[in-house]
Design a protein around this motif. Structure first.
Motif, short mmCIF file in Angstrom:
data_model
loop_
_atom_site.label_atom_id
_atom_site.label_comp_id
_atom_site.label_asym_id
_atom_site.label_seq_id
_atom_site.Cartn_x
_atom_site.Cartn_y
_atom_site.Cartn_z
N LEU A 180 6.35 -5.67 0.70
CA LEU A 180 6.49 -4.65 -0.33
C LEU A 180 6.98 -3.32 0.21
N ARG B 166 8.63 -4.77 -5.05
CA ARG B 166 7.43 -4.82 -5.86
C ARG B 166 6.89 -6.24 -5.86
N ALA B 167 5.65 -6.40 -6.30
CA ALA B 167 5.04 -7.72 -6.44
C ALA B 167 4.50 -7.88 -7.84
N VAL C 205 1.81 -10.14 -9.48
CA VAL C 205 0.70 -11.00 -9.03
C VAL C 205 -0.04 -11.55 -10.24
N PHE D 7 -5.20 -3.34 -3.84
CA PHE D 7 -3.77 -3.58 -3.96
C PHE D 7 -3.05 -2.24 -4.20
N VAL E 126 2.48 -2.97 -7.16
CA VAL E 126 2.00 -4.23 -7.74
C VAL E 126 1.89 -4.13 -9.25
#
Length: 465
Positions: free
Chosen positions: A101, A105-106, A108, A123, A128
């Protein structure tokens, strides 16, 4: 980027960044994936999937993480989701996935059941998005809405797929409360046609104008074009995922990029052992290409005591192998505004690094590992150049083992390429089978997979160009 890739001009390990470069760590602190990574992983790590997510320019901007067994989302109970969420959270933490990252971006996946899990607070809020999923036996309540509000007050962001939050899990009032709090709304193009159309028939884009849309499982360039070129949709869609990136329609020869063809011809000459005069003549036919090479050679990072002005001097300093690799990278970046080419380059770099490292861990000798790198690097050349792979590879005169793996899926390198592709597709059964065939532990393969993804990102990071 190039010095990191080649390790300088003929010095050092060309696969590792120099100690004073971005992303470098002291040698003593660098773990050996084969010996140190596996013990910290949860035994079921392989069930956590991740997919690259693109923007409208087809650049990779995020990764989506989910538990494979949770794909049967409509059937999963709250107790099952708690297990999925625990596996997801522990895996991402144990794998230190936040390394991915630095530039991305993630997204999840978790269930609404786990919104009160304290681990979520660890996080990074600026990187995220939590993608919410509904348990089949636990409807949305006011308490869940309040929990989302608590997280949002702390800077966390959320996404969900509206089709999963129908009347069976949320009343009409709570549906509105829920969707109005989402930063991203998801549309799955793999769903039935009615489900794909439903958000627009229900006028969801107009009802929730603050949310951007994420188109998942786009299988063709035509579907991608619907999202980015349709006037109403183009203003809403921001993220895209699917196989559209590597699908292509062969172009007539007249439409093939001239700069790419010039680079391919020089690469052919290098493979054929042509003398410096012949290679120099090709460079002089493309003054921009010659300028780029001399700018790279004379870059301050290379520390030369005098300026290099000729191709012959360049060949002496960096060697044919390094020039071939430099041209390979240039092949993917002849158009700097083309996000698709850069995304294909990143995936090719990932495959190349991943396969090379697997070869090293499997005991292959140095030349075989170099050829594994070549195999991965050229495995998407057809998608890049929009021609059949056999036609794209023909000028390069690649080693027979490389060509056999790429064109016939046979030979020594074929299992490595198949493993890289299976890892991209999150085909866990095939990853496990191929790892066993290559006598590699699945946990080590998974660690190497993530390391290769990080490495490919670092190669393309603006700070390292």
């Amino acid at each position: 980027m190039l010095k990191s890739l080649f390790g300088g001009l003929g010095k050092g390990n060309k696969d590792e960044p120099a100690a004073n470069e971005p992303g470098a760590v002291p040698a003593a602190a660098t773990p050996d994936p084969a010996s140190q990574a596996a013990p910290v992983l949860p035994p079921t790590f392989g069930f956590v999937m991740h997919q690259a997510v693109h923007d409208s320019q087809q650049r990779v901007v995020a990764y989506e993480f989910m538990v494979r067994d949770a794909l049967r989302r409509k059937e999963s109970s709250a107790s099952q989701w708690v297990q999925f969420d625990h596996l997801m959270i522990s895996t991402l933490i144990n794998m230190d996935v936040f390394r991915l990252l630095a530039f991305r971006r993630a997204l999840v996946h978790i269930s609404t059941t786990s919104l009160n899990d304290p681990a979520l607070e660890g996080f990074p809020t600026d990187r995220v998005y939590f993608v919410l999923n509904p348990p089949s036996d636990e409807p949305v309540t006011e308490a869940i809405i309040a929990e989302i509000d608590r997280h949002k007050a702390q800077g966390r962001r959320f996404a969900l797929e509206p089709a999963l939050f129908g009347h069976h899990v949320a009343s009409e009032l709570l549906q509105d409360e829920l969707l109005s709090r989402m930063d991203i709304l998801v549309l799955d193009f793999a769903a039935a046609v009615d489900d794909v159309l439903a958000p627009f028939l229900d006028q969801l884009p107009g009802k929730y104008p603050a949310a951007r849309w994420y188109a998942r499982n786009i299988g063709s360039a035509e579907e991608f074009d619907v999202c980015v070129k349709t006037p109403g949709a183009a203003k809403r869609f921001a993220l895209y995922q699917g196989s559209f990136l590597t699908n292509f329609h062969p172009l007539p020869a007249a439409q093939v990029d001239a700069s790419q063809m010039r680079i391919m011809e020089i690469m052919r000459l290098l493979r054929a052992g042509a003398d410096g005069v012949e290679i120099d003549a090709q460079f002089k036919l493309d003054s921009l290409l010659l300028f780029k090479l001399l700018r790279f050679i004379n870059s301050p990072m290379n520390g030369l005591s005098r300026k290099v002005m000729t191709i012959q001097e360049s060949l002496m300093l960096i060697g044919r192998d390094s020039l071939f690799k430099w041209l390979t990278l240039l092949l993917f970046t002849t158009r700097k505004d083309d996000g698709r080419s850069v995304a294909l380059m990143e995936r090719s770099l990932f495959r190349a690094r991943f396969m090379q490292k697997l070869g090293e861990m499997g005991g292959n000798h140095k030349l075989e590992c170099e050829h594994l790198f070549l195999t991965g690097m050229f495995s998407l050349l057809d998608a890049l150049m929009q021609v059949k792979l056999a036609d794209a590879l023909e000028p390069l005169e690649l080693p027979p083992t490389v060509a056999d793996a790429l064109l016939n899926q046979r030979g020594l390198f074929a299992p490595y390429l198949a493993l890289a592709m299976a890892a991209e597709q999150d085909n866990i059964e095939r990853v496990t089978t191929l790892a066993r065939m290559l006598k590699l532990e699945p946990a080590v393969v998974n660690r190497s997979h993530l390391d290769a993804m990080v490495w490919a990102q670092e190669m393309l990071a603006p700070a390292s160009e």
